[in-house]
Design a protein around this motif. Structure first.
Motif, PDB file in Angstrom:
ATOM      1  N   PHE A 102       0.818  -1.197   0.084  1.00 45.09           N
ATOM      2  CA  PHE A 102       0.007  -0.058  -0.086  1.00 45.09           C
ATOM      3  C   PHE A 102       0.731   1.450  -0.075  1.00 45.09           C
ATOM      4  CE2 PHE A 102      -2.022   3.554   2.301  1.00 45.09           C
ATOM      5  CZ  PHE A 102      -3.332   3.451   1.450  1.00 45.09           C
ATOM      6  N   ILE A 103       1.802   1.329   0.763  1.00 43.82           N
ATOM      7  CA  ILE A 103       2.545   2.599   1.026  1.00 43.82           C
ATOM      8  C   ILE A 103       3.526   2.792  -0.235  1.00 43.82           C
ATOM      9  CG2 ILE A 103       4.511   3.564   2.150  1.00 43.82           C
ATOM     10  CD1 ILE A 103       3.924   2.308   4.644  1.00 43.82           C
ATOM     11  N   ASP A 104       4.098   1.730  -0.701  1.00 44.13           N
ATOM     12  CA  ASP A 104       4.697   1.605  -2.093  1.00 44.13           C
ATOM     13  C   ASP A 104       3.994   2.077  -3.330  1.00 44.13           C
ATOM     14  OD1 ASP A 104       7.436   1.063  -2.015  1.00 44.13           O
ATOM     15  OD2 ASP A 104       7.250  -0.973  -2.517  1.00 44.13           O
ATOM     16  N   ARG A 105       2.742   1.962  -3.416  1.00 41.55           N
ATOM     17  CA  ARG A 105       1.770   2.280  -4.423  1.00 41.55           C
ATOM     18  C   ARG A 105       1.179   3.775  -4.109  1.00 41.55           C
ATOM     19  NH1 ARG A 105      -2.530   0.374  -3.984  1.00 41.55           N
ATOM     20  NH2 ARG A 105      -2.570  -1.276  -2.501  1.00 41.55           N
ATOM     21  N   LYS A 106       1.172   4.210  -2.875  1.00 39.23           N
ATOM     22  CA  LYS A 106       0.451   5.521  -2.848  1.00 39.23           C
ATOM     23  C   LYS A 106       1.381   6.599  -2.268  1.00 39.23           C
ATOM     24  CE  LYS A 106      -3.590   3.739  -3.302  1.00 39.23           C
ATOM     25  NZ  LYS A 106      -4.467   3.937  -4.445  1.00 39.23           N
ATOM     26  N   LEU A 107       2.265   6.423  -1.639  1.00 36.17           N
ATOM     27  CA  LEU A 107       3.208   7.233  -1.340  1.00 36.17           C
ATOM     28  C   LEU A 107       3.725   8.085  -2.319  1.00 36.17           C
ATOM     29  CD1 LEU A 107       4.120   8.749   1.296  1.00 36.17           C
ATOM     30  CD2 LEU A 107       6.039   7.252   1.599  1.00 36.17           C
ATOM     31  N   PRO A 108       4.321   7.460  -3.050  1.00 38.27           N
ATOM     32  CA  PRO A 108       4.813   8.220  -4.584  1.00 38.27           C
ATOM     33  C   PRO A 108       3.795   9.414  -5.123  1.00 38.27           C
ATOM     34  CG  PRO A 108       5.434   6.071  -4.650  1.00 38.27           C
ATOM     35  CD  PRO A 108       4.502   6.005  -3.498  1.00 38.27           C
ATOM     36  N   LEU A 109       2.612   8.999  -4.935  1.00 31.23           N
ATOM     37  CA  LEU A 109       1.406   9.690  -5.649  1.00 31.23           C
ATOM     38  C   LEU A 109       0.999  10.854  -4.542  1.00 31.23           C
ATOM     39  CD1 LEU A 109      -0.640   6.723  -7.012  1.00 31.23           C
ATOM     40  CD2 LEU A 109       1.084   8.225  -8.250  1.00 31.23           C
ATOM     41  N   HIS A 110       1.517  10.847  -3.344  1.00 33.51           N
ATOM     42  CA  HIS A 110       1.063  11.771  -2.317  1.00 33.51           C
ATOM     43  C   HIS A 110       1.090  13.206  -2.874  1.00 33.51           C
ATOM     44  CE1 HIS A 110       1.022  14.141   1.447  1.00 33.51           C
ATOM     45  NE2 HIS A 110       0.138  13.200   1.684  1.00 33.51           N
ATOM     46  N   ARG A 111       0.139  14.000  -2.757  1.00 33.06           N
ATOM     47  CA  ARG A 111       0.140  15.286  -3.502  1.00 33.06           C
ATOM     48  C   ARG A 111       0.198  16.374  -2.728  1.00 33.06           C
ATOM     49  NH1 ARG A 111      -5.411  14.433  -7.108  1.00 33.06           N
ATOM     50  NH2 ARG A 111      -4.848  12.492  -8.306  1.00 33.06           N
ATOM     51  N   ALA A 112       0.418  16.449  -1.294  1.00 36.08           N
ATOM     52  CA  ALA A 112       0.561  17.704  -0.677  1.00 36.08           C
ATOM     53  C   ALA A 112       2.060  18.038  -0.907  1.00 36.08           C
ATOM     54  CB  ALA A 112       0.433  17.346   1.034  1.00 36.08           C
ATOM     55  N   PRO A 113       2.245  19.659  -1.147  1.00 37.97           N
ATOM     56  CA  PRO A 113       3.579  20.065  -1.342  1.00 37.97           C
ATOM     57  C   PRO A 113       4.392  19.684  -0.133  1.00 37.97           C
ATOM     58  CG  PRO A 113       1.868  21.912  -1.093  1.00 37.97           C
ATOM     59  CD  PRO A 113       1.275  20.614  -1.108  1.00 37.97           C
ATOM     60  N   VAL A 114       3.931  19.741   1.140  1.00 36.63           N
ATOM     61  CA  VAL A 114       4.887  19.671   2.258  1.00 36.63           C
ATOM     62  C   VAL A 114       4.121  18.634   3.079  1.00 36.63           C
ATOM     63  CG1 VAL A 114       5.437  20.714   4.354  1.00 36.63           C
ATOM     64  CG2 VAL A 114       5.799  22.059   2.288  1.00 36.63           C
TER      65      VAL A 114
END
Length: 417
Positions: free
Chosen positions: A56-68
């Motif tokens: 889950f983290i591998d798939r989703k964290l790279p797509l995280h959109r918050a600038p900070v």
């Protein structure tokens, strides 16, 4: 839910930030609009023992959109998660200008930190637990790091802790809990910018000694529970104003000589220090009475604190109380301490047991404290101690040097015993 769905995205994200990350993620199934809203969360917490969390983290964290990323917490206990996974996720967080990183991940003698972490300009708070610090790259710096908390962290050599501290030029708050570490027999904490230091040393560590050099320090918490003979060199702390000292080895004086400038002191010790110390600035004293020699330590501190205004007597929570039933007598000072004659205004005794030495101490203070305004006795009324009524009579009928002293006697429902 319809009302929330009608709100702007930034408001919904704000609402989601107040719930655990796993709850926020679960909203992604509500509709197409909700599918990606949680990815704007500025605070992420991944806490799990489940191996599927890795994918889950591998798939989703790279797509995280918050600038900070304001805070990333990784509390991970699955053997399916490898050190290289943690390194990759931390590197992503660094690229998102992470401000606070908290990691709890045990994999002995393996490096879980990418080199980019040690040059992260945005990082303000770093909290590490049960990790191994293997290497700190050369020519690195954490220019914004102000808070560093290390709990059960292992170091590959004795120099590693000071190497980490040396790359934190604006560090203000440091907390270190040192467990048994076969690689470290001595360590140094030398941080000119440090304002607050909490150092806990456990009792099962074959430690030779440590050195503390923190000239800007204003708050010190030192819990040294190690019974083995070891050296402690604590440099002068001229700006220190508050200290919590709980030491179980004989060398108490090496600590006290550096904290004589404190205004507020909490202390618990098995030994009584020698002569030559004066706490001129001390106004508020908290004394833990869990030790056999605690009454005599109190007498010494009263003599050496001429400007004391507030005296709190208690047993620190979670401290051993095996010696509370002892028969140690109260060796009252040879002369009335100056603080009783001129400055003491408040006495508070939490967990008053009514033992002979307790009664003698309380009666002595009431009899000699000329400017005492309030004496609050919170009595422990367990069956094996003196009954409540007898406690009241003993103290209420004792003479008082202050005609305006108000004696308040209540049952202590929160006694630590």
């Amino acid at each position: 839910m319809d009302r929330i769905s009608g709100l702007p995205d930034d408001v919904v994200v704000k609402i989601l930030s107040f719930v655990p990350t796993k709850v926020a993620v679960s909203t992604s199934i509500l509709s197409k609009r909700w599918e990606f809203l949680w990815m704007w969360l500025p605070r992420l917490e991944f806490i799990s023992r489940k191996p599927e969390l890795r994918d889950f983290i591998d798939r989703k964290l790279p797509l995280h959109r918050a600038p900070v990323i304001e805070r990333l917490r990784l509390d991970l206990y699955s053997p399916a998660i490898k050190p290289e996974d943690i390194r990759r996720w931390i590197e992503i967080a660094v690229s998102r200008h992470v401000r606070e990183l908290k990691t709890n991940y045990y994999w002995e003698n393996e490096n879980i930190f990418p080199s980019s972490l040690f040059t992260c300009k945005s990082l303000v708070t770093l909290k590490l637990r049960r990790v191994t610090l293997v290497d700190i790259p050369s020519l690195v710096c954490l220019p914004s790091l102000k808070t560093l908390k290390l709990k059960s962290v292992k170091f590959v050599d004795e120099e590693m802790l000071q190497e980490l501290l040396s790359i934190c030029p604006v560090l203000e708050d440091l907390s270190v809990r040192c467990d048994d570490d076969e690689n470290v027999k001595e360590f140094t904490i030398n941080v000119p910018s440090l304002l607050s230091l909490s150092l806990v040393i456990t009792d099962d560590w074959l430690l030779d000694g440590y050195e503390i050099d923190t000239p800007s320090l204003s708050y010190l918490k030192l819990e040294d529970w190690n019974d083995l003979d070891h050296n402690s060199l604590i440099k002068n702390m001229p700006k220190l104003r508050e200290a919590y000292v709980d030491v179980r080895y004989p060398n108490l004086e090496s600590v006290l000589e550096s904290i004589t400038s404190v205004k507020h002191l909490t202390i618990c010790s098995e030994v009584v220090y020698g002569d030559g110390f004066v706490f001129k600035e001390l106004e508020h004293l908290n004394l833990c009475m869990c030790r056999e020699d605690s009454p005599n330590l109190l007498g010494k501190l009263l003599k050496d604190s001429p400007n004391l205004r507030i005296l709190d007597i208690s047993v620190v929570k979670d401290h051993a109380t095996d010696e509370l039933n002892g028969t140690v007598s109260w060796n009252q000072p040879n002369f009335v301490p100056e603080c009783l004659l001129l400055s003491l205004q408040t006495l508070k005794w939490s967990g008053y047991y009514g033992r002979p030495q307790d009664r003698d101490i309380a009666v002595y203070i009431l009899k000699n404290a000329r400017h005492l305004k309030t004496a609050t006795i919170l009595a422990d009324t367990e069956e094996h101690y003196v009954p409540n009524l007898q406690m009241i009579k003993e103290l209420a009928l004792s003479p008082r040097a202050s005609s305006t002293c108000q004696l308040v006697f209540v049952e202590d429902l929160n006694s630590s015993v």
